[in-house]
Each structure stands twice: as C-alpha cells, then as structure tokens.
Design a protein around this motif. Structure first.
Motif, PDB file in Angstrom:
ATOM      1  N   UNK A 135      70.336  44.818  54.117  1.00  0.00           N
ATOM      2  CA  UNK A 135      69.505  44.700  55.230  1.00  0.00           C
ATOM      3  C   UNK A 135      68.668  43.491  55.123  1.00  0.00           C
ATOM      4  N   UNK A 136      68.367  42.926  53.884  1.00  0.00           N
ATOM      5  CA  UNK A 136      67.921  41.693  53.833  1.00  0.00           C
ATOM      6  C   UNK A 136      68.660  40.633  54.463  1.00  0.00           C
ATOM      7  N   UNK A 137      69.973  40.697  54.029  1.00  0.00           N
ATOM      8  CA  UNK A 137      70.938  39.586  54.622  1.00  0.00           C
ATOM      9  C   UNK A 137      70.729  39.525  56.033  1.00  0.00           C
ATOM     10  N   UNK A 138      70.753  40.674  56.659  1.00  0.00           N
ATOM     11  CA  UNK A 138      70.896  40.698  58.212  1.00  0.00           C
ATOM     12  C   UNK A 138      69.757  40.026  58.869  1.00  0.00           C
ATOM     13  N   UNK A 139      68.391  40.078  58.078  1.00  0.00           N
ATOM     14  CA  UNK A 139      67.188  39.899  58.851  1.00  0.00           C
ATOM     15  C   UNK A 139      67.054  38.263  58.364  1.00  0.00           C
ATOM     16  N   UNK A 140      67.480  37.999  57.215  1.00  0.00           N
ATOM     17  CA  UNK A 140      67.216  36.567  56.607  1.00  0.00           C
ATOM     18  C   UNK A 140      68.215  35.597  57.191  1.00  0.00           C
ATOM     19  N   UNK A 190      75.169  39.686  59.685  1.00  0.00           N
ATOM     20  CA  UNK A 190      75.724  39.560  60.830  1.00  0.00           C
ATOM     21  C   UNK A 190      75.354  38.466  61.853  1.00  0.00           C
ATOM     22  N   UNK A 191      76.061  37.879  62.301  1.00  0.00           N
ATOM     23  CA  UNK A 191      75.832  36.516  63.383  1.00  0.00           C
ATOM     24  C   UNK A 191      74.893  36.873  64.760  1.00  0.00           C
ATOM     25  N   UNK A 192      75.117  38.315  64.772  1.00  0.00           N
ATOM     26  CA  UNK A 192      74.327  38.826  66.119  1.00  0.00           C
ATOM     27  C   UNK A 192      73.884  40.468  65.847  1.00  0.00           C
TER      28      UNK A 192
END
Length: 668
Positions: A284-289, A354-356
């Motif tokens: 989740x941290x990777x997705x928002x950062x 994720x890119x989007x």
C-alpha cells in the motif's frame, strides 16, 4: 555490489523480491522444501536449491542450510523476506561472516530489537512515548494489563488481564506457552494500530513514508491495512513521523522497517515496536508513494544513498487485504488442500507500484497450488489504489466478490463484509473491530434465492456436462434421468446442509419448473426423493444458456450469469450474488465409524510441537494438553472436561492429519 541474490523465504514475498531483481538486473536464487517443488517462486527464480525436509523448521528456518544453499548457487547476497530469519541476529551475523551482503539491519541492531523490554527502554530515553513496563507481575496495582513475552512474534502468548484474581494464572499460562521472560503494560481499550514505514541508509538519512492503518486484526495479526489512516491528520502525521525518526536513530537502524504505535481517540500515541523487515503491507505504501521499497532495500544494502531528500508525497488511497487459507467461523483454523482455481478479475499489475488507479495482486499461489500446513496461511494480498478511500474500498470489495477461489476455505467473504461495513466505510476502526461487529462473520451469500439459483446452476451444468460425454444420459449410474418432461434431481451438501435440487423440462427443452428443498441427512436413501413437489417453489426462470462451465438464467426478467467449476463431486458456483460450494451427495451414504468416547482428534493437519501431559495424569477442564504447529502458528489443544489421560499416541515432532487421534480422556 549484489550480483546474485538468494531469498531465504517462499511464496509471495520471494516472488515480490524476484520481481524487483529482474528490473534492476540481479540474478535470483530460490530455496524450496519437499512440499514446494512446484511452487511459483521456484519456477520464477533463475536458480533454485532444494532443502530436504517437509516443515518450515527443518528447511526455511534453518540458517545453516540457507547459507549452504547460497554458497552452492554462487549467491553473494541474501534477502530474508519478511519472516523469522529477517529478525534473527545470529543469522544476519552468519551471512556477514560468510562474506555475503545481508539485505537488512545489522546483527547488533537485531539483537537489541529482539528484546521488547530493551527496545522500549532505548526509545523512551530518546523521548518517544511508551507505555509503562512492569517485569514483576506482583508489582501491578492497576488493571487491565496486557501480558507479553519479551521475545516472540505474531501475537503469541499475549493475554489481557482485567482483575488481580486472574493475573497469576494468566502469567503462568503465558510462560508455559512461550517460555522466557515476560512483562506487563497497561491495556489501552479501543486503540488503533498505526505504523510508520521507514527507510534508513548507512549515511544517516532516515525517510518516513507517511503512516499505515493496521487496526483490523484477528489474533493480534493484521488482515486489512491501508494508507493514509482515516484517523491521522497532517499535524498528527508529522508527530508520528518525528517519533519514528527518533526511534530509528536511537536504535541505530539501517534498512527498511516500520515503527509501530498505538493511537487512542484523543490523539495520544505510544511506541509498540520496530519491525525490522519489509512488512507484508508494504504494497500500500508503494502504491501511494510510487517508490519500489525492495529496490530501496537493495540500494541501502549496497551502501548507496537514498534518492529522495525527504518524505515522498502521498497520492490517493490504497487498501490491502490478506487472503488467507483459514476459516473465520471456526476460530480461524488454518485450511489446507488443493487450490483448484484462483482468479482475480481486472488486476492491473503485481509486485510493483501501480502506474494508475486499479488493482494489484501479490500472490504466492496459482491454479493447482497445494496449500499445506508447512507454510504461512496467507495465499495472496490484493490491493486497491484509487483517488479516495471510498473508491478504493468499493473497488476492492467488488474484486473480492468476483474472485474465484476454489478448493481451499478462505477468509474472502469476511473481508468483503468488513470492506462494505458502515463502520469501516466511516473510518471507525480499531483493534477490537471484529469483536464489536460479529455480523461480519455471517456468510456473505445470505440470500435464500441466491443460494437456490446457485443450486439450479450446478444441476444444469452437471446435466450439460453429462450430455457432453454420453449420448444417453440414462445409462450413467448417477441417478439423473433424460426424460424431457420428467424431473431431474440431485442432492447437494450446501451452505445450510443437505438440499435436493430438481427441475422439469418441457417438450421444447425449456425449463418448466424447478425447486430446491432441505433434506434430512438421515433420509438421503428414501425413495421419495426425486419426486417433484406438488407446488414448485421458484421465481419465473428461463435458461438462456447452459454448458458444463457456465449457466445464464433469466430470473424474473433479470439476466444472471453463473460460472460453475466442477472438481470431482464438488461444484463451485460464482456469480454477482457471491460464491457457493456444493458437494454432491450419494443417495446411499456409507455409515461413518464411531470414535471412542473421550477421543480428541486433530482439528487440522500439522506437527505436534509440545506435549504437556502423560498417560495416567489427571487434568482439569480447559487445561492445555498439547499444541499443534500449522502455517507458522501454534494451536492449543485443551481438555474439554476434567478427566484422566487414558491414551497419548502422539509425540513431539509427529506429523498428524485432520481427524487423527491425539489423545483419549476418561472423564471423571
């Protein structure tokens, strides 16, 4: 520089590390036990080394075997994943002594973190808020308190004590279960579990990545995580990150980790622990950062500088669920078996940010994977990233509902109910969420009509499959008949017990009537079954399409498509209404053998870890007799009543299967 890296773990986390290694040009080495020879993480690595043995203790947790495998495969670095070896100072030291690069904090740091008491003292001296710690239970005067083992992980041995009368018994039980030193701290009701993920390099830079909300838990273990937390505003976020940096610097931490806190309704927080690994919820941290945290881990372990000057900007909202092989309705008992089908719709990516906005699936299994008691119960992590929290929760719940998960009992339905619960949507969560909302344990598919429709679809698909393999259905010994105007029936064990489903077709091959009715298990062999009821109990229904894998029905003018996947006598039916599993029953079941009175049988497959009684010993009701280890958790087996141990056929280390005899008690 890292040239070839061995991951000392299995499943999802091994695949996650391999994915980043492929991007940055690092060769990979997997290790695998006897049970994991065909696991996805083995086939995805460049090289793989077999560890002879069937249990985690004899393979993945053996540091000496891991080091030998690394040498044999020519690896010059080891990544421990997110398991026990990631927190083992002796293993970290052995890797360094072998001249290999250790992807994690130094051994001396892990040694400090191994003691919760010592860690709390160090961070408290640095000015980080902590709860008071009592190592002498006799000195406790205020209740409730939480008993904790000084060393341990996964919530083992933790007990809440609300009055002085039960304190001594609870302390003794924790010491018996865990061994070693224990301590007590005030038990704070209705708190949130908040953690700050951090990366620290060897040049003094410490970067926090916002905060994660990890409050929805079972047995002190997380099942839903999200970022940002709905309870944290910018001012509180700054305070939490400042405290996390103080803790990291005080301990001398290097690498990826998470500083964990308890947060109450007033905004007060207390240090809980520093977890020295890449945590399960890092996705989740990777997705928002937008940062690849595994890449940053590798960079730091090579002595590099972190590429960002400070905390990264947070974009949108991400929520993660842990799909686990366990049964929430039966005390979270781990489940095992063959995963005949595992499919998540509309997944946009896996193992990387994720890119989007969309869905990310990090899985350790695939169709055909065998889920055994040797590993962790987590099958996969499903993450939704969207501009807002409400959009992420809705997207994730919808994807879970449409996920095909056949062959192994899992917590999928409970996760959907939590995500759609009004309190969760409002952000009203804490560590007691599941206790306060028992309604989330109810079956997801509660509509009677939905269950009936699924039964009809299974029957129609079964008949279509039979027609496809035999020109004359009546010649098959299945109990089905191929008379167009007659009734065709089958009996299934459904969500609420045995049911008979039947239907009639007219001369034009159209559905003329259908029914589903409950059946007494003792009457399965009665001749009356198979005869249509006087009144058909069904909504107006038309069969639009039916084959062995899909049935399209028009029910009351609404078209509904149901997927049917049959494995042996079991039909898995998936539709927008939910998922239901139906086991076809014989009309003439064989009698089951009766167990000896007082028999205690294994509720799940696993290894006997500890045996605490001997034959002839008197035991009290509720007394701990032995423990089973399955999926990295220890499961206690208690005496159901007072009595005498008459027989004890198992010994520590023995492998047992579900239903195997563990002990026999002669009741008093």
């Amino acid at each position: 520089m890292i040239r070839r890296l061995l991951v000392a773990n299995r499943g999802e986390i091994a695949r996650r590390v391999f994915a980043t290694c492929r991007l940055v040009g690092i060769e990979t080495v997997a290790v695998y036990s006897d049970a994991d020879s065909d696991a996805p993480h083995v086939t995805e690595a460049d090289y793989a080394v077999h560890l002879s043995g069937g249990t985690a203790a004899s393979t993945y947790l053996r540091g000496d075997l891991i080091l030998a495998a690394a040498r044999r495969a020519g690896a010059n670095a080891i990544h421990p994943g997110d398991g026990a070896l990631a927190e083992d100072p002796e293993f970290a030291a052995a890797v360094a002594d072998a001249g290999m690069i250790w992807v994690g904090p130094p051994a001396k740091t892990l040694a400090v973190l191994g003691s919760k008491i010592e860690t709390k003292a160090v961070v408290a001296e640095a000015g980080v808020p902590v709860l008071s710690t009592a190592t002498d239970p006799d000195a406790i005067t205020e209740f409730p308190v939480l008993i904790k083992p000084d060393r341990g992980r996964g919530g083992q041995g933790m007990r809440v004590v609300r009055d002085p009368q039960t304190l001594a018994e609870a302390v003794a039980a924790t010491r018996q279960e865990i061994g070693g030193e224990i301590f007590c701290e005030p038990y704070v009701e209705n708190v949130r579990h908040i953690e700050v993920p951090i990366i620290a390099d060897t040049h003094g830079a410490v970067v926090p990545f916002g905060e994660r909300e990890c409050s929805v838990q079972r047995r002190y273990q997380k099942i839903i995580e999200e970022t940002p937390s709905p309870a944290v505003d910018p001012a509180l976020r700054e305070e939490l990150c400042r405290a996390a940096i103080l803790a990291v610097r005080a301990i001398g931490y290097v690498g990826a980790g998470a500083v964990e806190f308890l947060l109450d309704d007033e905004g007060d927080f207390w240090f809980l622990e520093l977890t020295p690994s890449l945590q399960v919820e890092h996705a989740v941290t990777e997705c928002v950062s937008g940062y690849d945290l595994v890449r940053l881990q590798l960079l730091v372990s090579e002595g590099g500088h972190l590429p960002m000057p400070g905390p990264p900007a947070i974009r949108g909202h991400a929520i993660e669920v842990r799909i686990c092989a366990e049964d929430p309705a039966y005390a979270w008992l781990p489940a095992s078996g063959t995963l005949h089908r595992f499919g998540v719709p509309d997944v946009a990516g896996s193992f990387r940010p994720l890119p989007q906005p969309g869905l990310r699936l990090d899985a350790g299994v695939m169709d055909g994977s065998v889920v055994g008691p040797q590993g962790d119960s987590m099958l996969a992590k499903l993450v939704a990233w969207a501009p807002t929290r409400q959009e992420a929760a809705r997207m994730l719940a919808s994807a879970l509902t449409r996920t095909q998960l056949h062959g192994v009992v899992a917590n999928r339905d409970l996760l959907v109910r939590v995500l759609r619960h009004q309190a969760f949507r409002a952000g009203d969560v804490d560590t007691g969420f599941l206790d306060r909302h028992p309604e989330v344990f109810a079956p997801l598919l509660s509509s009677v009509d939905a269950v009936r429709i699924s039964c009809l679809a299974a029957a129609l698909a079964g008949a279509a499959a039979r027609r496809a393999i035999a020109p004359v259905l009546a010649s098959l010994p299945s109990g089905w008949r191929n008379v167009p105007s007659g009734s065709q029936t089958a009996v299934y064990d459904g969500p609420a017990g045995p049911v008979e489903v039947g239907y009639r077709m007219n001369r034009h091959g159209e559905l003329a009537g259908w029914w589903v009715r409950s059946v007494d298990p003792e009457e399965l062999d009665l001749a009356g079954l198979g005869q249509a009821p006087t009144l058909d109990d069904h909504p107006p229904t038309t069969v639009v399409h039916a084959d062995g894998g899909r049935v399209d029905l028009d029910v009351n003018g609404i078209r509904l498509s149901l997927k049917v996947h049959r494995v042996g006598e079991i039909s898995y039916v998936d539709s927008p209404e939910g998922s239901v599993t139906l086991r076809e029953l014989s009309r003439f079941p064989l009698p089951s053998p009766e167990a000896t009175e007082g028999s205690l049988i294994a509720p799940l497959p696993g290894a006997v870890r500890r045996v605490l009684v001997v034959p002839g010993q008197r035991v009290r009701a509720g007394e701990l007799l032995l423990t089973l280890e399955a999926m990295k958790l220890e499961h206690p087996v208690h005496a159901p009543s007072a009595g005498v141990v008459a027989s004890l056929p198992v010994r520590p280390g023995a492998e047992v299967d579900t239903g195997e005899l563990l002990a026999v008690l002669d009741p008093e």
